[in-house]
Design a protein around this motif. Structure first.
Motif, short mmCIF file in Angstrom:
data_model
loop_
_atom_site.label_atom_id
_atom_site.label_comp_id
_atom_site.label_asym_id
_atom_site.label_seq_id
_atom_site.Cartn_x
_atom_site.Cartn_y
_atom_site.Cartn_z
N MET A 1 26.46 42.81 19.97
CA MET A 1 26.85 42.94 21.50
C MET A 1 28.19 44.13 21.56
O MET A 1 27.91 45.06 22.16
N PHE A 2 29.30 43.74 20.88
CA PHE A 2 30.20 44.45 20.84
C PHE A 2 30.64 45.44 19.70
O PHE A 2 31.45 46.21 19.72
N SER A 3 29.62 45.66 18.97
CA SER A 3 29.49 46.37 17.63
C SER A 3 29.37 48.04 18.33
O SER A 3 29.94 48.87 17.22
N ASN A 4 29.00 48.29 19.28
CA ASN A 4 28.94 49.82 19.92
C ASN A 4 29.92 50.31 20.60
O ASN A 4 29.96 51.42 21.06
N ILE A 5 30.99 49.26 21.03
CA ILE A 5 32.20 49.74 21.69
C ILE A 5 33.11 50.74 21.07
O ILE A 5 33.39 51.92 21.64
N VAL A 7 36.64 52.10 19.08
CA VAL A 7 38.16 51.89 19.46
C VAL A 7 38.54 52.50 20.80
O VAL A 7 39.25 52.02 21.41
N PRO A 8 37.93 53.78 20.86
CA PRO A 8 38.08 54.35 22.26
C PRO A 8 37.79 53.41 23.65
O PRO A 8 38.43 53.41 24.61
N LEU A 10 37.68 50.17 23.45
CA LEU A 10 38.54 49.01 23.36
C LEU A 10 39.81 49.43 23.97
O LEU A 10 40.39 48.60 24.94
N ILE A 11 40.24 50.75 23.75
CA ILE A 11 41.47 51.10 24.44
C ILE A 11 41.15 51.35 25.90
O ILE A 11 42.10 50.88 26.62
N LEU A 12 40.19 51.70 26.36
CA LEU A 12 40.12 51.90 27.90
C LEU A 12 39.89 50.40 28.38
O LEU A 12 40.51 50.31 29.48
N ILE A 13 39.17 49.58 27.83
CA ILE A 13 39.02 48.34 28.27
C ILE A 13 40.65 47.68 28.47
O ILE A 13 40.84 47.00 29.50
N LEU A 14 41.34 47.71 27.41
CA LEU A 14 42.74 47.20 27.64
C LEU A 14 43.55 48.02 28.67
O LEU A 14 44.20 47.26 29.31
N VAL A 15 43.44 49.27 28.72
CA VAL A 15 44.27 50.00 29.77
C VAL A 15 43.70 49.46 31.21
O VAL A 15 44.56 49.20 32.01
N LEU A 16 42.34 49.29 31.29
CA LEU A 16 41.88 48.79 32.70
C LEU A 16 42.35 47.36 32.98
O LEU A 16 42.66 47.04 34.14
N ALA A 17 42.30 46.66 31.90
CA ALA A 17 42.74 45.15 32.09
C ALA A 17 44.27 45.08 32.32
O ALA A 17 45.01 44.51 33.22
N LEU A 18 45.06 45.89 31.70
CA LEU A 18 46.56 46.28 32.06
C LEU A 18 46.81 46.61 33.46
O LEU A 18 47.57 46.02 34.12
#
Length: 68
Positions: A1-5, A7-8, A10-18
């Motif tokens: 499921m998350f294998s296609n995300i 590094v970019p 993950l960074i986008l998700i982290l920034v949005l969560a922040l």
């Protein structure tokens, strides 16, 4: 499921969560998600072991019937 995300992603998700939760609330949210996953894995493990125990019991009952 998350294998296609990647590094970019993950960074986008982290920034949005922040942005959404803020720097003070983010560790609490992470902890809650971690505890939820831990409980889910524990429940899944218990269900699996219960199912395996049931199958072993039924198999033993059947084998006992045929050996008598």
């Amino acid at each position: 499921m998350f294998s296609n995300i990647g590094v970019p992603g993950l960074i986008l998700i982290l920034v949005l969560a922040l942005i959404i939760f803020g720097p003070k609330k983010l560790p609490e949210v992470g902890r809650a998600v971690g505890q939820t996953l831990k409980e889910f894995k524990k429940s899944a493990r218990e269900l699996t072991s219960d199912a395996i125990d049931d199958v072993k019991k039924e198999t033993k009952d059947v084998s006992d019937t045929f050996t008598k």
